[in-house]
Design a protein around this motif. Sequence first.
Motif, PDB file in Angstrom:
ATOM      1  N   LEU A 159      21.661 -14.603 -52.126  1.00  0.00           N
ATOM      2  CA  LEU A 159      20.391 -13.849 -52.395  1.00  0.00           C
ATOM      3  C   LEU A 159      20.064 -13.309 -53.588  1.00  0.00           C
ATOM      4  O   LEU A 159      18.742 -13.528 -54.064  1.00  0.00           O
ATOM      5  N   LEU A 160      21.238 -12.422 -54.438  1.00  0.00           N
ATOM      6  CA  LEU A 160      20.588 -11.286 -55.158  1.00  0.00           C
ATOM      7  C   LEU A 160      20.295 -12.935 -56.829  1.00  0.00           C
ATOM      8  O   LEU A 160      19.224 -13.046 -57.027  1.00  0.00           O
ATOM      9  N   LYS A 161      20.736 -14.039 -56.561  1.00  0.00           N
ATOM     10  CA  LYS A 161      21.277 -14.939 -57.918  1.00  0.00           C
ATOM     11  C   LYS A 161      19.520 -15.649 -57.038  1.00  0.00           C
ATOM     12  O   LYS A 161      18.795 -15.574 -58.148  1.00  0.00           O
ATOM     13  N   TYR A 208      24.760  -7.489 -62.738  1.00  0.00           N
ATOM     14  CA  TYR A 208      25.111  -8.127 -63.951  1.00  0.00           C
ATOM     15  C   TYR A 208      25.940  -9.436 -63.747  1.00  0.00           C
ATOM     16  O   TYR A 208      25.606 -10.238 -64.030  1.00  0.00           O
ATOM     17  N   GLU A 209      26.795  -9.359 -62.666  1.00  0.00           N
ATOM     18  CA  GLU A 209      28.282  -9.979 -62.999  1.00  0.00           C
ATOM     19  C   GLU A 209      27.777 -11.023 -62.392  1.00  0.00           C
ATOM     20  O   GLU A 209      28.252 -12.240 -61.960  1.00  0.00           O
ATOM     21  N   THR A 210      26.842 -10.937 -60.933  1.00  0.00           N
ATOM     22  CA  THR A 210      26.681 -11.906 -59.780  1.00  0.00           C
ATOM     23  C   THR A 210      25.094 -13.039 -60.764  1.00  0.00           C
ATOM     24  O   THR A 210      25.350 -14.116 -60.541  1.00  0.00           O
ATOM     25  N   THR A 211      24.278 -12.179 -61.930  1.00  0.00           N
ATOM     26  CA  THR A 211      23.091 -12.990 -62.204  1.00  0.00           C
ATOM     27  C   THR A 211      23.572 -12.903 -63.310  1.00  0.00           C
ATOM     28  O   THR A 211      22.106 -13.773 -63.794  1.00  0.00           O
ATOM     29  N   GLY A 212      23.577 -11.519 -64.643  1.00  0.00           N
ATOM     30  CA  GLY A 212      23.414 -12.263 -66.080  1.00  0.00           C
ATOM     31  C   GLY A 212      22.517 -10.952 -66.054  1.00  0.00           C
ATOM     32  O   GLY A 212      21.789 -11.182 -67.661  1.00  0.00           O
ATOM     33  N   VAL A 213      21.745 -10.038 -65.187  1.00  0.00           N
ATOM     34  CA  VAL A 213      20.137  -9.526 -65.272  1.00  0.00           C
ATOM     35  C   VAL A 213      21.071  -8.068 -66.092  1.00  0.00           C
ATOM     36  O   VAL A 213      22.323  -7.512 -65.319  1.00  0.00           O
ATOM     37  N   LYS A 214      20.435  -7.157 -67.237  1.00  0.00           N
ATOM     38  CA  LYS A 214      20.539  -6.104 -66.858  1.00  0.00           C
ATOM     39  C   LYS A 214      19.699  -5.460 -66.926  1.00  0.00           C
ATOM     40  O   LYS A 214      18.805  -5.387 -67.364  1.00  0.00           O
ATOM     41  N   ALA A 215      19.944  -4.042 -65.486  1.00  0.00           N
ATOM     42  CA  ALA A 215      18.152  -3.833 -64.901  1.00  0.00           C
ATOM     43  C   ALA A 215      18.481  -2.652 -66.086  1.00  0.00           C
ATOM     44  O   ALA A 215      19.097  -2.040 -66.963  1.00  0.00           O
ATOM     45  N   THR A 216      16.622  -2.316 -66.364  1.00  0.00           N
ATOM     46  CA  THR A 216      16.452  -1.934 -66.849  1.00  0.00           C
ATOM     47  C   THR A 216      15.850  -0.468 -66.561  1.00  0.00           C
ATOM     48  O   THR A 216      14.862   0.556 -66.855  1.00  0.00           O
ATOM     49  N   ILE A 217      15.139  -1.005 -64.890  1.00  0.00           N
ATOM     50  CA  ILE A 217      14.663  -0.069 -64.206  1.00  0.00           C
ATOM     51  C   ILE A 217      15.807   0.297 -62.596  1.00  0.00           C
ATOM     52  O   ILE A 217      16.591  -0.796 -62.905  1.00  0.00           O
ATOM     53  N   PHE A 218      14.648   1.544 -61.841  1.00  0.00           N
ATOM     54  CA  PHE A 218      15.756   1.343 -60.906  1.00  0.00           C
ATOM     55  C   PHE A 218      15.351   2.194 -59.948  1.00  0.00           C
ATOM     56  O   PHE A 218      14.471   2.933 -60.540  1.00  0.00           O
ATOM     57  N   ARG A 219      15.725   2.496 -58.775  1.00  0.00           N
ATOM     58  CA  ARG A 219      15.064   3.372 -57.749  1.00  0.00           C
ATOM     59  C   ARG A 219      15.530   4.313 -57.200  1.00  0.00           C
ATOM     60  O   ARG A 219      16.827   3.448 -56.545  1.00  0.00           O
ATOM     61  N   PHE A 220      15.407   5.357 -57.665  1.00  0.00           N
ATOM     62  CA  PHE A 220      16.825   6.557 -56.171  1.00  0.00           C
ATOM     63  C   PHE A 220      16.603   6.770 -54.857  1.00  0.00           C
ATOM     64  O   PHE A 220      15.226   6.757 -54.579  1.00  0.00           O
TER      65      PHE A 220
END
Length: 320
Positions: A146-148, A188-200
């Motif tokens: 699902l992440l992919k 990152y390991e699953t999709t290659g995306v280096k996330a730059t945002i997040f939610r607490f």
Amino acid sequence: MRKKPKAGREAYLGSVCFFRHLIYLCLFLIVAAPYFCIGALYRQNRELHSQIRDLTLKTLVANFPHKSSLPPKSGKIASNLNYQDRYPDLYCSHQTAFVKKKKTVYLTFDDGPSMFTEKILNILAKHKLKATFFVVGRKDPKSLELLKRIVDDGHTLAPHTYTHIYSSIYASVDSFLDDFNKIHSLIYETTGVKATIFRFPGGTVNAHNRKIYRELSAEMLRRGYIFFDWDVSAADCAKNATETSILNNIINGVHKNGRNIVLMHDTSEETLKALERVIVYLKNKKFAFDRLTNDIAPVTFHYNYFKRRRSIKDGICGQF
Ligand SMILES: [Zn+2]
């Protein structure tokens, strides 16, 4: 000789009826004036808050530069900021220019992936919409798939936290970083995306992180990460949430011409049921849809020291 009756306007001016209407008008103005004043002050206050929030963010970014440009640490401060030395790869480039699109809705889904995520992705694909998924750490094959798919479908995939357990993630800045690094790496390991945002989890300021939220927010900004709270809550984690209550919360919460970051959860079946109706309603109202990226002006809660609570009221999403 009998006086000629005065005609029309002349007869009205100076009549009992005229003075009665004048009194009504004065009474109306006396009653209505405070409401107009309160309305004007409220609008001004909102604009000021928005400006202060933008300024605060810019100041935080400016005051917490990348580690390489920080002055050498010493004494007490050094021991308190040891977490700055940890995870040397957990950085991203700083974003300082933010856009604020008008009449736009950003649908965000927290706490997934779950058994409902696939169907939610299907609905978004049917309507050709992009959204944002703030995910937690699940490593079973279906969740990784699902992440992919989230990435392949063009949505934003970003960390929420790995465990989502408030007592541990908010125990200290170190604890949060440990957890954040875990979910950031999994993405990152699953999709290659280096996330730059997040939610607490629970938003930037909540009952579980009051002691550390300023230090924690500053550290995440120093590392270049932008975090998003929300303008509109679907309250789909509430005990009695239904398809209709979710739809109504969104209808009542969206700002007609503004930017709307909508909090939902792809762990809720009621959210899945309501989603189609939510999208159709917002499309009919001519809202544009987009996904969150690190150049979108963030919504961030802050603690109101006068009211002893955070400034935007909402429901806190559930713990696992
Ligand atoms: Zn959550």
